[in-house]
Design an enzyme around this catalytic site. Sequence first.
Site, PDB file in Angstrom:
ATOM      1  N   CYS A 117      45.050  45.334  45.168  1.00 49.91           N
ATOM      2  CA  CYS A 117      45.582  45.390  43.797  1.00 49.91           C
ATOM      3  C   CYS A 117      47.082  45.139  43.862  1.00 49.91           C
ATOM      4  O   CYS A 117      47.864  46.046  44.168  1.00 49.91           O
ATOM      5  CB  CYS A 117      45.285  46.740  43.150  1.00 49.91           C
ATOM      6  SG  CYS A 117      46.002  46.879  41.485  1.00 49.91           S
ATOM      7  N   ASN A 135      49.378  44.284  41.494  1.00 53.52           N
ATOM      8  CA  ASN A 135      50.236  44.936  40.492  1.00 53.52           C
ATOM      9  C   ASN A 135      50.354  46.429  40.778  1.00 53.52           C
ATOM     10  O   ASN A 135      51.426  47.026  40.605  1.00 53.52           O
ATOM     11  CB  ASN A 135      49.668  44.708  39.088  1.00 53.52           C
ATOM     12  CG  ASN A 135      49.807  43.261  38.642  1.00 53.52           C
ATOM     13  OD1 ASN A 135      50.708  42.553  39.089  1.00 53.52           O
ATOM     14  ND2 ASN A 135      48.909  42.817  37.782  1.00 53.52           N
ATOM     15  N   ASN A 150      36.109  39.154  40.395  1.00 49.82           N
ATOM     16  CA  ASN A 150      37.124  39.089  39.349  1.00 49.82           C
ATOM     17  C   ASN A 150      37.085  37.663  38.794  1.00 49.82           C
ATOM     18  O   ASN A 150      37.080  36.694  39.569  1.00 49.82           O
ATOM     19  CB  ASN A 150      38.498  39.403  39.937  1.00 49.82           C
ATOM     20  CG  ASN A 150      38.562  40.808  40.509  1.00 49.82           C
ATOM     21  OD1 ASN A 150      38.632  41.778  39.776  1.00 49.82           O
ATOM     22  ND2 ASN A 150      38.517  40.926  41.838  1.00 49.82           N
ATOM     23  N   CYS A 203      46.604  40.642  36.326  1.00 44.11           N
ATOM     24  CA  CYS A 203      45.912  40.958  37.584  1.00 44.11           C
ATOM     25  C   CYS A 203      46.630  40.214  38.700  1.00 44.11           C
ATOM     26  O   CYS A 203      46.625  38.979  38.737  1.00 44.11           O
ATOM     27  CB  CYS A 203      44.440  40.559  37.520  1.00 44.11           C
ATOM     28  SG  CYS A 203      43.566  40.876  39.076  1.00 44.11           S
ATOM     29  N   GLY A 204      47.267  40.974  39.584  1.00 42.45           N
ATOM     30  CA  GLY A 204      48.101  40.366  40.618  1.00 42.45           C
ATOM     31  C   GLY A 204      47.317  39.574  41.641  1.00 42.45           C
ATOM     32  O   GLY A 204      47.713  38.460  42.022  1.00 42.45           O
TER      33      GLY A 204
HETATM   34  N1  LIG Z   1      39.509  44.910  39.863  1.00 40.76           N
HETATM   35  C1  LIG Z   1      39.901  44.408  41.133  1.00 40.76           C
HETATM   36  C2  LIG Z   1      41.077  45.024  41.765  1.00 40.76           C
HETATM   37  C3  LIG Z   1      42.281  45.058  40.903  1.00 40.76           C
HETATM   38  C4  LIG Z   1      43.219  43.887  40.963  1.00 40.76           C
HETATM   39  C5  LIG Z   1      44.538  44.239  40.407  1.00 40.76           C
HETATM   40  N2  LIG Z   1      44.675  44.614  39.070  1.00 40.76           N
HETATM   41  C6  LIG Z   1      45.652  43.385  40.927  1.00 40.76           C
HETATM   42  O1  LIG Z   1      46.754  43.455  40.366  1.00 40.76           O
HETATM   43  O2  LIG Z   1      45.480  42.725  41.948  1.00 40.76           O
HETATM   44  C7  LIG Z   1      38.746  44.403  42.120  1.00 40.76           C
HETATM   45  O3  LIG Z   1      37.788  45.208  42.010  1.00 40.76           O
HETATM   46  O4  LIG Z   1      38.807  43.577  43.028  1.00 40.76           O
END
Ligand SMILES: N[C@@H](CCC[C@H](N)C(=O)O)C(=O)O
Length: 294
Positions: free
Chosen positions: A76, A78, A197, A224-225
């Site tokens: 994650c 962000n 994703n 989403c980073g």
């Molecule tokens: N939901 C994602 C993980 C989250 C990603 C995130 N918000 C980011 O900033 O990278 C998953 O289950 O892979």
Amino acid sequence: MASTAPFAKMNGIGNEIIVADMRGRADQVTAAAALALNADAATRFDQIMAIHDARTPGTAYYVDILNSDGTSAQACGNGMRCVVQALAAETGQKTFTFETRAGILNAREHADGTISVDMGMPHFGWQEIPLAEEFRDTRMIELQIGPIDAPVLHSPSAVSMGNPHAIFWVDRDVWSYELERFGPLLENHPIFPERANITIAQVTSPESMIIRTWERGAGLTKACGSAACASVVAAARTRRTGRSVNLLTPGGGTLHVEWLDNDHVILTGAAEWEFSGSFDPSTGTWARDTESAA
Ligand SMILES: N[C@@H](CCC[C@H](N)C(=O)O)C(=O)O
């Protein structure tokens, strides 16, 4: 209430993050606690970043990541920026080495307050992403949604940034697609055995794109980073952009992603503290700190 742990509600350009301080304790934030915190409008989040004591020499902390549906995530970007901002404010340190499910990663807070996270190397093999069946070339996989003869979205690129991503390339405005309708179907499509994703990406120049993401385990998010990283890597692989790109995200914020020659992907952007409190990691029962901002 069992022994409580401090937390900070933060965001990474709109990606809703809870940074939980689990250092010095052996328990974990449970899925039940995640669901309870997400059910309360004041603490609704996309990811919990639970900071634990280090498990591996050479790292400062282990960070466990939970989605708002209580499942685990490997990466994650962000959220890591929020963790860095919180720890930099506490310790005065500017550089950190963390361990996550996706491996070891380095991060740094810059003089202007922005934070860069080295998200590691992308993976393109169908078994690494993972996909349920063999695709020799994951720059474009066979997958579509909508009428069979006029699909609304089709032929995404697939990438692992430690977590699985599919990027659908579009020419029209990203807001003209019903991602809230297609997102859950694509996230849970049988081609993604660990779900995925799902991002819609509109390339606007060799150095810029606009993205919207339906996150695995969290739904529509303002940013989403890891999806930003996956989008840039996939765009560069397919010659849509160069390797250094600014991405506009639904929260209105911008992320910068650079895919270095050593194959590492660097994500840079801001992080923001909102308020602090304490919570029970087993139930999610929480209270706001009295001196904390509203
Ligand atoms: N939901 C994602 C993980 C989250 C990603 C995130 N918000 C980011 O900033 O990278 C998953 O289950 O892979």
